[in-house]
Structure formats: C-alpha cells, structure tokens
Design a protein around this motif. Sequence first.
Motif, PDB file in Angstrom:
ATOM      1  N   TYR A 109       0.856  -1.185   0.000  1.00 14.54           N
ATOM      2  CA  TYR A 109       0.000   0.000   0.000  1.00 14.54           C
ATOM      3  C   TYR A 109       0.892   1.235   0.000  1.00 14.54           C
ATOM      4  O   TYR A 109       1.643   1.474   0.949  1.00 14.54           O
ATOM      5  N   LYS A 110       0.836   2.012  -1.085  1.00 13.92           N
ATOM      6  CA  LYS A 110       1.642   3.230  -1.177  1.00 13.92           C
ATOM      7  C   LYS A 110       0.738   4.395  -1.557  1.00 13.92           C
ATOM      8  O   LYS A 110      -0.103   4.300  -2.452  1.00 13.92           O
ATOM      9  N   ALA A 111       0.930   5.510  -0.858  1.00 11.42           N
ATOM     10  CA  ALA A 111      -0.004   6.627  -0.991  1.00 11.42           C
ATOM     11  C   ALA A 111       0.104   7.340  -2.327  1.00 11.42           C
ATOM     12  O   ALA A 111      -0.835   8.020  -2.743  1.00 11.42           O
TER      13      ALA A 111
ATOM     14  N   ILE B  25      -2.770   6.672  -4.910  1.00  9.01           N
ATOM     15  CA  ILE B  25      -4.166   6.935  -4.549  1.00  9.01           C
ATOM     16  C   ILE B  25      -4.733   8.052  -5.406  1.00  9.01           C
ATOM     17  O   ILE B  25      -4.086   9.061  -5.653  1.00  9.01           O
TER      18      ILE B  25
ATOM     19  N   VAL C 244      -9.938   9.343   1.846  1.00  9.93           N
ATOM     20  CA  VAL C 244      -9.483   8.128   1.165  1.00  9.93           C
ATOM     21  C   VAL C 244     -10.439   6.998   1.529  1.00  9.93           C
ATOM     22  O   VAL C 244     -10.445   6.524   2.675  1.00  9.93           O
TER      23      VAL C 244
ATOM     24  N   THR D 191     -10.691   4.205  -0.620  1.00  7.35           N
ATOM     25  CA  THR D 191     -10.105   2.999  -1.205  1.00  7.35           C
ATOM     26  C   THR D 191      -8.597   3.189  -1.317  1.00  7.35           C
ATOM     27  O   THR D 191      -8.129   4.233  -1.778  1.00  7.35           O
ATOM     28  N   TRP D 192      -7.864   2.172  -0.899  1.00  9.70           N
ATOM     29  CA  TRP D 192      -6.405   2.181  -1.025  1.00  9.70           C
ATOM     30  C   TRP D 192      -6.023   0.829  -1.606  1.00  9.70           C
ATOM     31  O   TRP D 192      -6.027  -0.180  -0.915  1.00  9.70           O
ATOM     32  N   ASN D 193      -5.682   0.811  -2.886  1.00 15.38           N
ATOM     33  CA  ASN D 193      -5.469  -0.455  -3.581  1.00 15.38           C
ATOM     34  C   ASN D 193      -4.134  -1.090  -3.230  1.00 15.38           C
ATOM     35  O   ASN D 193      -3.135  -0.409  -2.976  1.00 15.38           O
TER      36      ASN D 193
ATOM     37  N   ASN E 209      -7.573  -5.157  -1.499  1.00 17.16           N
ATOM     38  CA  ASN E 209      -7.625  -3.699  -1.486  1.00 17.16           C
ATOM     39  C   ASN E 209      -8.263  -3.231  -0.185  1.00 17.16           C
ATOM     40  O   ASN E 209      -9.196  -3.864   0.334  1.00 17.16           O
TER      41      ASN E 209
ATOM     42  N   TYR F  84      -6.483  12.168   2.499  1.00 13.79           N
ATOM     43  CA  TYR F  84      -5.304  12.251   1.657  1.00 13.79           C
ATOM     44  C   TYR F  84      -4.480  13.428   2.147  1.00 13.79           C
ATOM     45  O   TYR F  84      -4.964  14.553   2.220  1.00 13.79           O
TER      46      TYR F  84
ATOM     47  N   VAL G  80      -1.266   9.132   3.993  1.00 11.32           N
ATOM     48  CA  VAL G  80      -2.675   9.081   4.396  1.00 11.32           C
ATOM     49  C   VAL G  80      -2.736   9.403   5.880  1.00 11.32           C
ATOM     50  O   VAL G  80      -2.047   8.770   6.690  1.00 11.32           O
TER      51      VAL G  80
ATOM     52  N   GLU H 142       3.591   4.343   3.349  1.00 11.17           N
ATOM     53  CA  GLU H 142       3.780   3.097   2.596  1.00 11.17           C
ATOM     54  C   GLU H 142       3.885   1.915   3.558  1.00 11.17           C
ATOM     55  O   GLU H 142       4.520   2.006   4.608  1.00 11.17           O
TER      56      GLU H 142
END
Length: 360
Positions: A27-29, A32, A39, A41-43, A51, A64, A75, A211
């Motif tokens: 997960y890295k911002a 996004i 935020v 959803t954070w894929n 996700n 964000y 985030v 991250e």
Amino acid sequence: MGIFLIGSMFMLTEAQSPGGIAPQLWYKADVITPVSGTVTTWNNSASGSYNLIQQGGATTVPAYNTSQINFNPSVRFDGTDDRLFSANVPQNVTTTAAAPYQTSQYIVYRKLGAGTNPLYSHSDGIGGTWNVGGNSTGGMLITNRNVNTSTPVANEVRLQSLNGDSNAATAYLNGTSMSSTFTGFTAAIGTQNFWVGAQGITGFSNSDIAEIVIYNSTQSAGRPQIESYLSLKYGITKSGNYVASNGTTNYWNATTNTGYNNNITGIARDDNSALYQKQSMSINTGQQILMGLTGMANTNTANTGTLTDQQFLVVGDNGLAKTPSAAISGIAGANFRFASVWKVQNTGTVGTGYTNLASS
C-alpha cells in the motif's frame, strides 16, 4: 532549484516491486486517486486482491495528506475513528503457511500526537487471535509477539521493519537492527481482517502513513534493497549501503563514504523498484540540501524533470554545523566556511546542475 540534464530520455515499463522483490501486500499513498479529500479505497499495488476499503460511516475514513514526506503523499489517520480494512485476509498472506511462521514487514510513517496505537494489523483485536502488525510505540508484531525498535517522538518520520519468524525475528529502525527480543505469546492461526490505522474498531492511530510492504516470507538477502527503495524515496537516512533493485548496484556505499553518512538524500530512478524520485531533501531537522531536476515543484509527481533507469545522485554530509564556523585563510574576503562538508555519489552519470541549501 535543480539538477539540469541534457540528452534523450525514454520510458521503460517493467514489473515493479519494492526493491525489485514482489510482496503480498503493498500500500503506497502515491498511487491513490483522487489526490485530495478523504481516502475510501487504497489499492494493493502487489495484486488485484486485498484492497483496503472504507469501514464505518463517512467520519471514519482518513484524509489524503498534502503534508508531504519528502514531496511524496501519505494518508492521515486522526486517532479517533479513522480506519481502512480488507476483509477476510488469509493468515498465509502475511506469513508462511506453517510454523515457524515467517514474515518481512516495512512501514514508513510520521507519528502525530501522543497516541500509541496500531498502524496496521492482521487481527480484529480479539485477545489471542492472529496478529501481524506494527504500532506507533515502535513495536513490530509477528503472531501476536512484539519486537520493539524505540519509541518515536511526535512528528518523527521513520522506517520500521521486521524480518524473521515466530521463533526468531529482528526489528529494524531505518535499517539498523534494534532488537530480537520477543514479548507476548504465539497466537492461533486463522483468517482475519487486515486493518490500517487501527486494530478492528478500536485502537486508532494518529499518524501519517506513506507506505506499507508485507511479505509472507523472510527477506534476509533482499531487505537492503527494499529498505533502500523506501529510504531514498522518503528522505530517510538508513544505515548501510543503498542497493538498487538489481541487487548489485550500490548507489550509496557506506564504507566508501565513511564520515559522510549523515542526512542522506538523493534523486534516483529505478524502474524495477517503482522508484522515481525527482526532487529530494532529508527529512531530518535543520538546514538540509534540497535537490531536484529542472527546478522544484510542490510535489515529486509534479516535477517534470527526467532521469533514465539506474541513474542515482545521492549526497550525505559529515554531520557538522551548516553555519560559517570553520576558519579558513588564503581567500580574499572570506574568513569562515561551513563546518558541514558534503560528499556526492553519482551513479549512472546524472547530468550537471546545482542544488540549494534550505531549512526544514
């Protein structure tokens, strides 16, 4: 202010992973969208599964964060009720399937306020259940057993990591081994939700999370590559060499640069590692070198300068005062120079240009 380059530039498209090593959760911002507001959803950049999504009402989602960490986003979790989660994540996503359970975990975050709660957790917070995670006390967890780094101060940016198994694991802070001492107990395995910003619907963290990278195996050989990617990207000075995704290129050699391993920062492009840092400044306090390509922008993404793959320009200093405090002679009209001296390592022939000294 910038490093100006002349020549033909081109883009390469490759499979990308932290340090060139594919994780299970990533997960890295900086991926996004949209780049403002809340935020929901954070894929997971490692795959199409797991996700993170909204859990709870409109007030429970983080923001964000435009307060950049080395010009990269994060985030922001408010410490009151913000959280994101992925439902029903199998235990073997964050560790190996069988004992002794192996894992390798990394998180870059800025601690805010006085709270000391989970940053991420593979557990719903029910006593004795499976728990892999990290918290803002400086602890990293494997199977509900804690290995501590050190307690961060407010507004400190750090890279916490853990590598090992449920019998023997080591926690690291900015690449330095901190502890291999366990507290707690090994919990029963099983499928749990994966949370960021909380553990279940309690224990909310007040932090900026940039991250998270998690492997369901140990990464003893690959850890320097993974930590190099994260450290260079976020302006964190780590111990040891900075190693490219190919595992062989040292773009900051700690031995060669002995005496200058302070306030390390740089610009770099390593396509296999998804690293493209076009402007940079150490996150350490005080006056620091500010460097960039073709001028500076508000964010790293907005910088329009270009590098080619495997180009790195990294600088560190001798840790002395960045004030005119060292006496000199032989130069008309000049009596003192900065006590601080910088050393640069240029890998891949980055073009000439200039930097600027700024105050952080």
